[in-house]
Design an enzyme around this catalytic site. Structure first.
Site, PDB file in Angstrom:
ATOM      1  N   LYS A  24       0.844  -1.197   0.000  1.00 22.89           N
ATOM      2  CA  LYS A  24       0.000   0.000   0.000  1.00 22.89           C
ATOM      3  C   LYS A  24       0.878   1.246   0.000  1.00 22.89           C
ATOM      4  O   LYS A  24       1.894   1.305   0.695  1.00 22.89           O
ATOM      5  CB  LYS A  24      -0.912  -0.014   1.224  1.00 22.89           C
ATOM      6  CG  LYS A  24      -1.896   1.157   1.284  1.00 22.89           C
ATOM      7  CD  LYS A  24      -2.807   1.028   2.494  1.00 22.89           C
ATOM      8  CE  LYS A  24      -3.784   2.197   2.608  1.00 22.89           C
ATOM      9  NZ  LYS A  24      -4.686   2.065   3.769  1.00 22.89           N
TER      10      LYS A  24
ATOM     11  N   SER B 202      -9.486   2.307   3.052  1.00 19.10           N
ATOM     12  CA  SER B 202      -8.607   2.998   2.133  1.00 19.10           C
ATOM     13  C   SER B 202      -7.657   2.084   1.371  1.00 19.10           C
ATOM     14  O   SER B 202      -7.020   2.502   0.408  1.00 19.10           O
ATOM     15  CB  SER B 202      -7.795   4.042   2.903  1.00 19.10           C
ATOM     16  OG  SER B 202      -6.947   3.432   3.863  1.00 19.10           O
TER      17      SER B 202
ATOM     18  N   SER C  10      -9.743  -0.061   7.245  1.00 20.70           N
ATOM     19  CA  SER C  10      -9.192   0.063   5.900  1.00 20.70           C
ATOM     20  C   SER C  10      -8.531  -1.186   5.344  1.00 20.70           C
ATOM     21  O   SER C  10      -8.166  -1.212   4.170  1.00 20.70           O
ATOM     22  CB  SER C  10      -8.199   1.229   5.841  1.00 20.70           C
ATOM     23  OG  SER C  10      -8.880   2.452   5.970  1.00 20.70           O
TER      24      SER C  10
END
Length: 490
Positions: free
Chosen positions: A79, A154, A178
């Site tokens: 990420k 996210s 997330s």
């Protein structure tokens, strides 16, 4: 033969160990898959093809020399809020569009030491603030099950990449759901470890008392493999505990007889999609059939978790993001004075959701409002934590929904921040309490995945993994992969 891009981490590890494939072959297969589906899914912000191939060759050489590291030759994605040395880390923000870290986050360094091959950086909501990956400054990641739907957020890029077969596993981060929410919406497995289980060194901070790095993959076993590598004490992170990381794979016995599972009535919120509730309750019955003892419990302060979170998290974000001023690194927009330059830089560098949360957090911390908002939120946070402590005196694991609905259409909540915030209503209480949470696929509605959320005691990821693995032994939801089509359907 199963296409190489469909292999789980455990399957790939076995084939590599037996010499049936090389890491370079596996990496090339995944890079080919990325090239084929990335124009539609758009999960990656950076694909480091040359670097990945070089790492794969090095992994093959290590194996030939007798190395048997746990992730040797296994490709993964990271990420884009997690620092990677020499590989751009933007936080999906214009503020850091051209920022390249000079060091690896501890979690990344541990992956590399264990032999993992880093494919690239995955899209997310800007500075990890969002529930749909629509807040990225660069591109909209799409749900591989239906390209008109969001992948969640996210960590939407991480979830979409794993679901689409672009990577067998990825690192995500979880501040209010997330990892778990996008895992549920994309039909994969995701684990938020206990706060302090995994080092946050090298993670660009959103809310420092809530953030946690964790694995995302197709199976519980894969998450267990990755967690063992990245967990453990770190002298660079004072909030990381010195508890030794156990052998999480050893916990995957398949036996949950006698385990006490609590079902919190407050998690089945008003407005929950009926098919989602039905799938979750059916999954809980499967656990009962496997020998678990299931009972209803109450977590009475759960309804207060959403407003508490949206006071504490923005307050911490407003402090953490103050460092992005254009003076030392990142975007810099010239101005007539220092303050004019600061205003222009932050106005141009931050997107609307980040600005909204900074303003909300600054207000909550301001003189005259601190006691009324931030301090009171922390007091209620203590009550939420106490609810879980009391519940775990009666049960070993809590089972609940992950999301109130399946993945919504791109743009559906863009103009309604409150509706977007409500997407995390079932996930953010765990972050306030610092507890571990695991999500496993448990069904479909409208052709879109649904996730079962399992919640455990602090530092008892083993029980979660044992329950999740037992569930995946008798169901096949986690084995299903989407077929990405041009027309946006699954």
């Amino acid at each position: 033969m199963t296409p190489l891009y469909q292999l789980t981490v455990a399957q790939a590890r076995e084939m590599l160990a037996r010499g049936e494939i090389s890491s370079l072959e596996l990496t090339d297969a995944l890079l080919t898959r990325i090239a084929a589906v990335e124009p539609k899914v758009r999960a990656f912000l950076v694909v480091d093809a040359a670097g990945a191939r070089a790492q794969a060759r090095a992994a093959d050489a290590r194996r030939a020399a007798g190395d048997a590291s746990p992730l040797l030759g296994i490709p993964m994605g990271i990420k884009d809020v997690i620092s990677t040395q020499g590989l751009r880390t933007t936080c999906a923000s214009k503020m850091l569009e051209n920022y390249t870290p000079v060091y690896d986050a501890t979690a990344v360094a541990r992956l590399k030491a264990a032999g993992a091959v880093i494919l690239g950086k995955l899209n997310c909501d800007e500075f990890a603030m969002g529930s749909s990956t629509e807040n990225s400054a660069f591109q909209q990641t799409r749900n591989p099950w239906n390209l008109e739907r969001v992948p969640g957020g996210s960590s939407g890029g991480s979830a979409a990449a794993v679901a689409a077969g672009e990577a067998p596993a990825a690192l995500g981060t979880d501040t209010g759901g997330s990892i778990r929410q996008p895992a549920a919406l994309c039909g994969i497995t995701g684990l938020k470890p206990t706060y302090g289980r995994v080092s946050r060194y090298g993670l660009v901070a959103f809310a420092s008392s809530l953030d946690q790095i964790g694995p995302m993959a197709r199976t519980v076993r894969d998450c267990a493999i990755v967690l063992r590598v990245i967990a453990g004490a770190d002298p660079f992170d004072a909030t990381c505990t010195d508890y030794p990381a156990p052998d999480y794979e050893a916990a995957l016995t398949g036996d949950i007889r006698g385990l006490r599972i609590g079902v919190p009535r407050e998690y089945f919120v008003a407005g929950m999609q009926p098919d989602v509730e039905a799938a979750v309750r059916t999954a809980i019955e499967v656990l009962r059939e496997q020998g678990a003892e299931v009972c209803e419990i109450s977590l009475p302060h759960t309804p207060y978790a959403l407003p508490v979170y949206y006071l504490i998290a923005p307050a911490e974000a407003s402090a953490n993001l103050a460092r992005f001023d254009g003076v030392r690194y990142g975007l810099r927009v010239p101005g007539e004075s220092y303050f004019d330059e600061l205003e222009r830089t932050r106005g141009a560098g931050f997107g609307p959701e980040v600005r909204r949360r900074i303003m909300l957090g600054t207000y909550a911390l301001s003189a005259g409002y601190y006691d009324a908002y931030y301090k009171r939120a922390q007091q209620v946070r203590t009550l939420i934590r106490r609810d879980y402590q009391q519940a775990f005196e009666q049960v070993d694991v809590i089972a609940a929904p992950t999301t109130p609905t399946v993945a919504f259409k791109i743009g559906a909540h863009t103009d309604d921040p409150l509706a977007m915030y409500l997407e995390d209503v079932c996930t953010l209480p765990l972050n306030l309490a610092g507890l571990p949470g695991l999500v496993v696929p448990c069904g479909f509605a409208e052709g879109l995945p649904i996730g079962l959320q399992l919640i455990g005691r602090a530092f008892d990821e083993e029980s979660l993994l044992r329950v999740g693995d037992a569930y995946q032994r008798v169901t096949d939801w986690h084995t299903r992969m989407p077929e990405v089509r041009e027309d946006g359907s699954a």
